[in-house]
Scaffold this motif. Structure first.
Motif, PDB file in Angstrom:
ATOM      1  N   ASP A   1      10.071   3.042  18.902  1.00 44.73           N
ATOM      2  CA  ASP A   1       8.687   3.268  19.339  1.00 44.73           C
ATOM      3  C   ASP A   1       8.570   4.571  20.114  1.00 44.73           C
ATOM      4  OD1 ASP A   1       8.225  -0.271  20.038  1.00 44.73           O
ATOM      5  OD2 ASP A   1       7.891   0.885  18.199  1.00 44.73           O
ATOM      6  N   HIS A   2       7.546   5.361  19.778  1.00 42.52           N
ATOM      7  CA  HIS A   2       7.216   6.615  20.472  1.00 42.52           C
ATOM      8  C   HIS A   2       8.382   7.604  20.460  1.00 42.52           C
ATOM      9  CE1 HIS A   2       3.631   4.544  21.825  1.00 42.52           C
ATOM     10  NE2 HIS A   2       4.367   3.616  22.420  1.00 42.52           N
TER      11      HIS A   2
ATOM     12  N   ASP B   1      13.683   8.581  12.812  1.00 47.69           N
ATOM     13  CA  ASP B   1      14.065   7.453  13.673  1.00 47.69           C
ATOM     14  C   ASP B   1      13.923   6.122  12.943  1.00 47.69           C
ATOM     15  OD1 ASP B   1      11.073   6.420  15.335  1.00 47.69           O
ATOM     16  OD2 ASP B   1      11.216   7.827  13.656  1.00 47.69           O
ATOM     17  N   GLU B   2      13.934   6.148  11.608  1.00 47.77           N
ATOM     18  CA  GLU B   2      13.786   4.927  10.815  1.00 47.77           C
ATOM     19  C   GLU B   2      15.142   4.481  10.280  1.00 47.77           C
ATOM     20  OE1 GLU B   2      11.561   3.289   6.763  1.00 47.77           O
ATOM     21  OE2 GLU B   2      11.148   5.302   7.527  1.00 47.77           O
TER      22      GLU B   2
ATOM     23  N   LEU C   1       9.699  -3.704  14.081  1.00 50.83           N
ATOM     24  CA  LEU C   1      10.440  -4.167  12.920  1.00 50.83           C
ATOM     25  C   LEU C   1       9.486  -4.668  11.842  1.00 50.83           C
ATOM     26  CD1 LEU C   1      13.159  -6.324  14.755  1.00 50.83           C
ATOM     27  CD2 LEU C   1      13.318  -3.924  14.085  1.00 50.83           C
ATOM     28  N   GLY C   2       9.788  -4.315  10.608  1.00 53.63           N
ATOM     29  CA  GLY C   2       9.079  -4.870   9.452  1.00 53.63           C
ATOM     30  C   GLY C   2      10.073  -5.583   8.561  1.00 53.63           C
ATOM     31  N   VAL C   3       9.720  -6.755   8.063  1.00 49.43           N
ATOM     32  CA  VAL C   3      10.670  -7.604   7.354  1.00 49.43           C
ATOM     33  C   VAL C   3      10.108  -7.999   5.993  1.00 49.43           C
ATOM     34  CG1 VAL C   3      12.100  -9.680   7.482  1.00 49.43           C
ATOM     35  CG2 VAL C   3      11.381  -8.529   9.591  1.00 49.43           C
ATOM     36  N   ALA C   4      10.941  -7.820   4.956  1.00 53.37           N
ATOM     37  CA  ALA C   4      10.642  -8.347   3.617  1.00 53.37           C
ATOM     38  C   ALA C   4      11.791  -9.266   3.224  1.00 53.37           C
ATOM     39  CB  ALA C   4      10.477  -7.223   2.609  1.00 53.37           C
TER      40      ALA C   4
ATOM     41  N   ARG D   1       3.203  -2.396  18.776  1.00 48.82           N
ATOM     42  CA  ARG D   1       4.621  -2.040  18.820  1.00 48.82           C
ATOM     43  C   ARG D   1       5.437  -3.068  19.596  1.00 48.82           C
ATOM     44  NH1 ARG D   1       2.126   3.091  18.742  1.00 48.82           N
ATOM     45  NH2 ARG D   1       2.963   4.465  17.109  1.00 48.82           N
ATOM     46  N   ASN D   2       6.771  -2.853  19.542  1.00 49.45           N
ATOM     47  CA  ASN D   2       7.738  -3.732  20.205  1.00 49.45           C
ATOM     48  C   ASN D   2       7.620  -5.173  19.721  1.00 49.45           C
ATOM     49  OD1 ASN D   2       9.914  -4.247  21.876  1.00 49.45           O
ATOM     50  ND2 ASN D   2       8.615  -4.767  23.633  1.00 49.45           N
TER      51      ASN D   2
END
Length: 741
Positions: A354-355, A394-395, A436-439, A467-468
């Motif tokens: 984040d940021h 940063d990914e 976080l993104g989840v698939a 965020r967070n």
């Protein structure tokens, strides 16, 4: 290179950086010595230097014939439509780094393109492409005239280190050589400029193997002075440890293949015998006669160390040491196979700090890099993560296997807690957070290409929530999810409902004009949408997995129809069928093909399977063996859309294919575009060098046909002869058209 440019000294570089510089030189010089086409060699140079400067792109721009404007010549990592926006750039004090480099004949190192006056006229492009910094070096001809620029542009604000300056300097020199290379004494003088700093021993002889040139590295390696070896023959280095047959085989291969490489034992002047790696290339003149030999010598231990480092960089992120995206793809595919075998589920997670941009801009890029390295260490140490890679910036991409009903939420929370632990930076604690993104697999997709964009959409949703946090992918995140789901269901129904139909496009021998084959192309006769082209549903089929049953139907129907034509008394004809990468990954494609041939009664010699370059290169360890098994069935193999991917002799040599199918994007423009014509000509020559049949698709007019005939291309297909036809109409055409025996 202009004398006005101050050369970066090798003494300023670490031994590891020197190895990188020398490896780039050797790869590019060897490619040129083997007759590599200039554009391909320069594009490869850009890619090599991009690997050594993460988060960057390499570009080469050349002046037009009037020396008034610069146009993009090579930019392998930039989409063509984006690169074209740079064309027509006029050199000047405000024309960006490249325009300034050509205007002033001096290197230009711009740390911040958003504020630097040298980028005033191109500021909009800097913002559009997020090009934060750009370093450019003028490229000179052998006569000392500036002809263009070689640049490394970064998505980060940064200044070049001595290593980067040397990269640019060597890159610009190699570009100049590639553009003006001739197999003559002039080329040898140009080579000499690059060889001066090389730690590799280099030797050049004439056709009789009398030594014409050696560099200082070879003199140091062998212990001879230059005057001791000029005019003599390389046998003065012979160790006496090799049987006569060793050298006979070497010269036989040089005469037939034009190059030889391998381990050899040689003797220094002081009598010491040592192992080294030797590359010898035969250089031919315009008449095809060998005029010179180039030998590159290196101590075997140093070479192995360099190879190990390059191998690591080719599969890992240089900053964090994590696997790169290609390595992650392979490992995630293995994780999915393991999950399927054990009945477990899996998840693909995207993690963004984040940021981070604010932190990077506030603390400086060095501090930002330190943060990324520390986060990578924590991810690697996290027991909740099975595999990980740095996607870029940063990914990060993470893979998790979920066994025995493990709660995914608790694992995600532990991961966030680990990232949030204070980090000491310059003695001060700094706390981070991440989104976080989840698939999940199989719910959201069954391979990395389907899961990654969906995890990205979930991560974007997490950021939108403040965020967070973490967020799971849901179908409503796709704007057209309902239509997508509906069409996916209808496609699976269509396969069994007789809604699919094959059309056939003739393939014509260019020399005789006779019919030699037909490509089978699927169409969907949708009950409400009408006849749908493959472009409307094949991507959906690949994304949902429906491509497997669809592909099996296409293969079976094409074989059945070809056998039916023969049974009706029509001349036997080769039928070509495309296979997707998804079908190849399923692992039972040989059985599918064998079953289609057996059920139809078609002899395998009348079936040709078309594979794309990307499908072949997806799993380089497995594909050569698979190709060999397919060839054992007796069918023909073709590489489809050739020219749009790697298009390399290196991988072609590993696959026992029969033909190359030149992509229509080059063919259609070749009568009016000299670059497209040059690419097609190069592909045809490459194919014929490897004894491969060449066929061009997308032939729509006589001008293109005439251009193809001049290249020596073997066969064509396209609207100039016929559109794809239903089976009945094609049978009429087949009966009337002479067929090649």
């Amino acid at each position: 290179m202009s004398a006005a440019i101050a050369s970066s000294e090798y003494s300023e570089l670490s031994s590891e950086e020197q190895v990188h510089i020398l490896q780039v030189q050797q790869i590019i010089l060897e490619a040129m010595a083997l007759g590599g086409e200039a554009h391909g060699v320069i594009s490869r140079l850009c890619q090599l230097e991009e690997q050594l400067l993460p988060n960057s792109v390499g570009t080469v721009m050349l002046l037009d014939k009037n020396r008034q404007a610069l146009n993009v010549y090579a930019a392998p990592s930039i989409p063509a439509d984006s690169a074209s926006r740079l064309n027509g750039l006029r050199p000047g004090p405000h024309a960006g780094s490249c325009g300034n480099a050509v205007y002033s004949c001096q290197p230009q190192f711009v740390q911040n393109t958003f504020t630097d006056e040298r980028w005033r006229d191109l500021r909009h492009l800097a913002h559009d492409f997020n090009l934060c910094s750009c370093w450019s070096m003028p490229v000179f001809s052998a006569q000392g005239e500036v002809v263009g620029s070689f640049a490394l542009s970064s998505f980060e604000h940064r200044q070049p280190a001595p290593f980067h300056r040397k990269l640019l300097e060597i890159g610009a020199a190699l570009v100049g050589i590639a553009l003006e290379r001739k197999q003559s004494e002039a080329s040898l003088k140009l080579f000499e400029q690059v060889f001066k700093g090389s730690e590799e021993g280099i030797l050049i002889t004439d056709a009789l193997t009398d030594i014409l040139y050696v560099n200082q590295a070879l003199c140091r390696l062998m212990g001879f002075a230059e005057e001791d070896v000029i005019g003599r023959q390389p046998r003065i280095f012979s160790s006496g440890r090799h049987a006569p047959g060793f050298y006979e085989d070497m010269w036989r291969q040089l005469a037939s293949a034009g190059h030889w490489r391998g381990e050899i034992w040689n003797r220094r002047r002081n009598g010491e015998i040592f192992p080294e790696w030797l590359n010898i290339t035969a250089v031919r003149n315009d008449d095809g006669v060998i005029s010179h030999y180039i030998g590159i010598f290196s101590d075997l231990s140093e070479r192995k160390h360099a190879e190990q480092r390059i191998s690591f960089l080719s599969t890992h992120d240089a900053l964090t040491g994590l696997p790169n995206r290609q390595q992650f793809r392979e490992r995630f595919a293995a994780l999915l196979r393991q999950a399927a075998a054990t009945g477990a589920d899996a998840a693909l997670v995207t993690l963004d700090i984040d940021h981070f941009k604010l932190l990077n801009d506030s603390l400086g890029h060095a501090a930002g890099d330190s943060l990324l390295v520390e986060v990578a260490k924590r991810i690697t140490a996290c027991a909740e993560v099975d595999i990980a890679c740095r996607q870029g910036g940063d990914e990060f991409l993470l893979g998790m296997m979920l066994e025995d009903g493990q709660a995914l939420e608790s694992r995600l929370q532990k991961l966030q807690e680990l990232v949030a632990m204070p980090i000491l930076l310059d003695g001060r604690p700094l706390s981070l957070s991440c989104s976080l993104g989840v698939a999940r697999c199989p719910r959201d997709g069954d391979h990395v290409d389907a899961l990654t964009p969906r995890a990205g959409k979930a991560r974007d949703a997490a950021k939108a929530m403040g965020r967070n946090v973490w967020c799971f992918y849901e179908p409503h995140m796709d704007g057209n999810s309902l239509e997508h789901l509906s069409l996916s269901h209808e496609l699976r129904e269509a396969i069994g409902a007789g809604q699919l139909v094959l059309h056939y496009q003739p393939q014509v021998d260019l020399a005789s004009g006779r019919l030699i084959g037909a490509e089978a192309l699927v169409r969907w006769r949708h009950p409400s949408r009408g006849m749908m082209s493959p472009a409307a549903f094949i991507p959906l089929a690949e994304q949902t997995g429906a491509i497997v049953p669809l592909g099996e139907w296409v293969l079976a129907e094409a074989c059945r129809q070809a056998a039916a034509w023969q049974a009706a008394g029509l001349p036997p004809l080769m039928v070509a069928v495309n296979l997707s990468a998804v079908q190849l990954r399923r692992g039972n494609i040989e059985d599918t093909i064998a079953r289609a041939l057996a059920d139809s009664g078609l002899e395998s010699r009348w079936l040709e399977i078309e594979l794309t370059e990307s499908a072949l290169l997806h799993d380089m360890e497995r594909m050569p063996a698979l190709i060999a098994r397919l060839k054992a069935l007796g069918l023909r193999l073709s590489i489809d859309d050739f020219g749009t991917g790697y298009s390399s002799l290196a991988y072609l040599k590993q696959f026992r294919v029969d033909s190359l199918k030149i992509d229509q994007s080059f063919v259609r423009d070749m009568a009016s575009d000299s670059d497209a014509a040059a690419i097609v000509t190069a592909i045809v020559q490459m194919g014929h060098t490897l004894n491969l049949f060449t066929i061009a698709e997308g032939v729509e007019d006589q001008a293109v046909l005439d251009s193809l005939r001049a290249t020596g291309c073997d066969a064509v297909q396209g609207y100039h002869y016929s559109r794809p036809l239903p089976a009945g109409e094609f049978a009429v055409l087949l009966a009337a058209w002479p067929v090649r025996d």
